[in-house]
Every structure is written in C-alpha cells, then in structure tokens.
Design an enzyme around this catalytic site. Structure first.
Site, PDB file in Angstrom:
ATOM      1  N   CYS A  48       0.813  -1.227   0.000  1.00 16.21           N
ATOM      2  CA  CYS A  48       0.000   0.000   0.000  1.00 16.21           C
ATOM      3  C   CYS A  48       0.843   1.272   0.000  1.00 16.21           C
ATOM      4  O   CYS A  48       0.330   2.352  -0.275  1.00 16.21           O
ATOM      5  CB  CYS A  48      -0.941   0.006   1.195  1.00 16.21           C
ATOM      6  SG  CYS A  48      -1.861  -1.522   1.358  1.00 16.21           S
ATOM      7  N   HIS A  62      -2.886   6.741   3.142  1.00 13.31           N
ATOM      8  CA  HIS A  62      -3.444   5.535   2.527  1.00 13.31           C
ATOM      9  C   HIS A  62      -4.843   5.291   3.106  1.00 13.31           C
ATOM     10  O   HIS A  62      -5.038   5.328   4.318  1.00 13.31           O
ATOM     11  CB  HIS A  62      -2.523   4.343   2.811  1.00 13.31           C
ATOM     12  CG  HIS A  62      -3.150   3.027   2.515  1.00 13.31           C
ATOM     13  ND1 HIS A  62      -3.834   2.768   1.348  1.00 13.31           N
ATOM     14  CD2 HIS A  62      -3.196   1.876   3.238  1.00 13.31           C
ATOM     15  CE1 HIS A  62      -4.279   1.531   1.369  1.00 13.31           C
ATOM     16  NE2 HIS A  62      -3.909   0.960   2.508  1.00 13.31           N
ATOM     17  N   ASN A 120     -10.526  -0.418   0.566  1.00 15.46           N
ATOM     18  CA  ASN A 120      -9.060  -0.365   0.606  1.00 15.46           C
ATOM     19  C   ASN A 120      -8.540  -0.893  -0.727  1.00 15.46           C
ATOM     20  O   ASN A 120      -8.638  -2.080  -1.008  1.00 15.46           O
ATOM     21  CB  ASN A 120      -8.555  -1.217   1.775  1.00 15.46           C
ATOM     22  CG  ASN A 120      -7.035  -1.258   1.874  1.00 15.46           C
ATOM     23  OD1 ASN A 120      -6.329  -0.848   0.939  1.00 15.46           O
ATOM     24  ND2 ASN A 120      -6.534  -1.760   2.985  1.00 15.46           N
TER      25      ASN A 120
END
Ligand code: UT7
Length: 323
Positions: free
Chosen positions: A113, A249, A279
């Site tokens: 990520c 993030h 996500n």
C-alpha cells in the site's frame, strides 16, 4: 540539477459496484458493522476477465485525456501492485505495450500500500539524476482476486482500482521532500503467501490471499503516520497551517480519524477514497486525489502531503505543490 514535477493524473475502477449488503448474503456481517468499523460503503470488483493491467491502462488513458502534451516520449513506467495479472511479465511492461509507449523502460515495484508513494520517490530520483525525463507512476490492484471471501475480517475491506500520475523533469519542481522506511519484522502481520511455507519460522496460511492481523497493523499505522507527519513537516520547513491537504493511505476511515487525533491535523483537510472504493492498496492515494479534484476540493497551488503505509511493513510520504 533537474527537479521533478507532477503534471497530470488519471484513474479507473471496474464497473461492478459492491455494497455492504452483498456480504450479508454469505458471511456473518452487517452493513452497520462495516460502516461503523471501517467507514466503507461501497467498493468495486473487477469482472472475471478484467485484471490489474487492464485497470492500469485505463487509468493512463484517463490521464492522457486530460493532459495537453504527448505521452510518446515517456521514458519510464513504474507500476506498484500487490495483485499483478501474473508475477512475470511485470504490469509496467503490459502498460508499455498496450499504450504503445515504445521509448519507455518499465518495471514493477513491490511495496504494497506504500508502493504508489515509493514510486513517486523513485521517479523523482530518476529525474533528478538526469537519466529520465518523463515517468509514469501507476498504482493498480485487483485485490478482489486475492481476497479470502470466507474471512469476514478482511473480505469486506478490499476493492479494485488504479491511479496514474505523470512526472516530468522541470527546472523548478513541485515534488518536495519525502520520507521512506520499512519494518520487516512486521512482515507476518500482513502477507500474501507464495512459495515459502513460513516467514521466520511462523507458518503461513497458504491460500494465496491477503491475510492480516488487523489490530496490530491498525496501531502500527496510526503511530507511524503521526511520527512521520511531524518529520515531513520539519524536513519541508512547513507548519501544519501551510498544508492544504493530508492524504494518507485509505485503509480504514477509523485509522484516518485516529491519525487526525494523534497529529491534530483536521479531518476536514484530509482526502480519502475508502468510503466509496474500499481499501485499494496501491491505488488508494491516487483515487483520493482524483476524488478530491472531482469534488472541487484539491486545487492548483495546494500543498499536499501524501503518506502510504502497508505490507512489508513499509511506509513512504512526500509533499507536493499541486499543479
Ligand atoms: O492496507 C494495508 C494496511 N491495512 C490496514 O491498515 C488495516 C488495519 N486494520 C483495520 O482496519 C481493522 O483492524 C479491521 C477493519 C481489519 C478490523 O476492525 P477492528 O475494529 O480492529 O475489529 P477486530 O478485528 O478487533 O474485531 C472486533 C470484532 C470481533 O469479534 P469479537 O472477537 O469481539 O467477538 C470480530 O470477530 O468484530 C468481529 N468482526 C466482524 N463482525 C461483523 C470482524 N469482522 C467482522 C465483520 N462483520 N465483517
């Protein structure tokens, strides 16, 4: 010395929109639990025959449609992904071929990520070194293809998407100071199994899907983000008021709220993509930036701080003056 400037951005998500009710049909969960613990309302899942490279190409096409120059002289393509169509060839090579970017070198970057921000840091370095002049950095994922849909603690979280930015050599430069780091000891807390049956002696779930120790990663993410936020302000000679937007993030809205509590930087000046897209790992920061533009929030001249964190464990942050 040449500096680096971000010039254009684009994004893509699959057509299939998945709401929280969908999960109530096959696991023990509720829309209410998902919203209260994560903030997620919808995410997008790729079609059966749609893969990460397809989304990356569409994100670059979206970027191209809003960029006044040509992409023909792109000389490097970097794709960050944890969910490639296959381990080899790299997704960047697929983009190079499908977009006909014949002058471009291409490689994939593996920092989960945090990978999209790692990609910007690398692109800035290539441009500053004078070896490259026009670099595409893409974060793309089809996490739905590596999600364990029997695991209720993780399957509700992930979504698919891609975002791309174009970075060019420029005498002034709008990409400023960065931070990067890793905590390899935490590798076991967020992984996708491959060939080896264990990490440092701890056996893995060999299902080749994303496995995470949510609580542990949550705490690490909040502490690390808060610490690195202060470091980035200091390194860029900025006061909190100088920042227009903070873009962490988008793993979980509750993490974003907890970071805001720790740093004191207002939630109202934070951009996210997790509510609409879930996500999306490498894609979450560019999706948040695109959403910020679409909503009329992110504007030319804004000072933006990006911060990625995830599997590895890895983190990377950078400050950009928005073009
Ligand atoms: O992108 C890379 C970085 N990743 C992250 O940053 C993710 C970080 N972690 C998180 O976002 C959160 O930890 C999760 C969203 C993964 C989990 O939320 P949580 O608030 O930490 O919940 P929990 O894992 O502590 O579970 C609390 C309870 C448990 O039940 P008991 O043991 O208290 O009875 C779970 O079994 O919630 C239960 N639960 C669920 N209940 C309904 C877990 N998943 C679900 C579900 N529906 N989908």
């Amino acid at each position: 010395m040449m500096h680096a400037s971000l010039r254009a951005i684009g994004m893509a998500v699959p057509a299939r929109r998945i709401d929280n009710k969908h999960f109530e049909t096959f696991i023990e969960t509720t829309d209410e639990w998902i919203v209260s613990r994560t903030g997620i309302q919808t995410r997008y899942h790729a079609a059966e025959d749609e893969y990460t490279s397809d989304l990356c190409v569409r994100a670059v096409q979206d970027l191209a449609s809003r960029y006044e120059g040509t992409l023909d002289d792109v000389d490097m393509i970097i794709v960050s992904t944890a969910s490639p169509d296959q381990p080899m060839p790299g997704m960047a090579c697929r983009v190079q071929y499908k977009m006909g970017l014949q002058k471009a070198a291409a490689f994939d970057l593996y920092a989960a990520c945090a990978g999209f921000v790692y990609g910007i840091v690398v692109a800035k370095g290539l441009v500053a070194a004078g070896s490259h002049r026009k670099v595409l950095v893409i974060g793309g994922e089809t996490l739905s293809k590596i999600t364990d849909f029997t695991d209720r603690t993780s399957c509700v979280l992930f979504g698919d998407g891609a975002g791309a930015v174009l970075i060019e050599a420029d005498p002034v430069g709008n990409i400023h100071g960065s931070v990067t780091g890793a905590n390899g000891e935490g590798g076991i807390d967020l992984y996708i199994s491959g060939m080896a049956p264990d990490i440092d002696g701890t056996p893995l779930n060999m299902n080749r899907c994303i496995v995470q120790n949510g609580r542990k990663v949550f705490k690490w993410a909040v502490n690390t983000a808060a610490e690195q936020y202060r470091k980035m302000l200091a390194e860029n000679n900025l006061q909190p008021d100088d920042l227009t937007w903070y873009v962490p993030h988008s793993a979980n809205l509750r993490i974003i709220e907890a970071i805001s509590n720790e740093t004191g930087f207002p939630l109202s000046k934070t951009l996210e993509s997790v509510v609409d897209f879930g996500n999306t790992s490498s894609a979450s920061i560019p999706l948040a930036l695109c959403k910020g533009i679409r909503d009329g929030k992110l504007k030319s001249g804004d000072k933006v701080m990006l911060f990625g964190f995830g599997g590895g464990l890895t983190f990377a942050g950078i400050v950009i003056t928005w073009p």
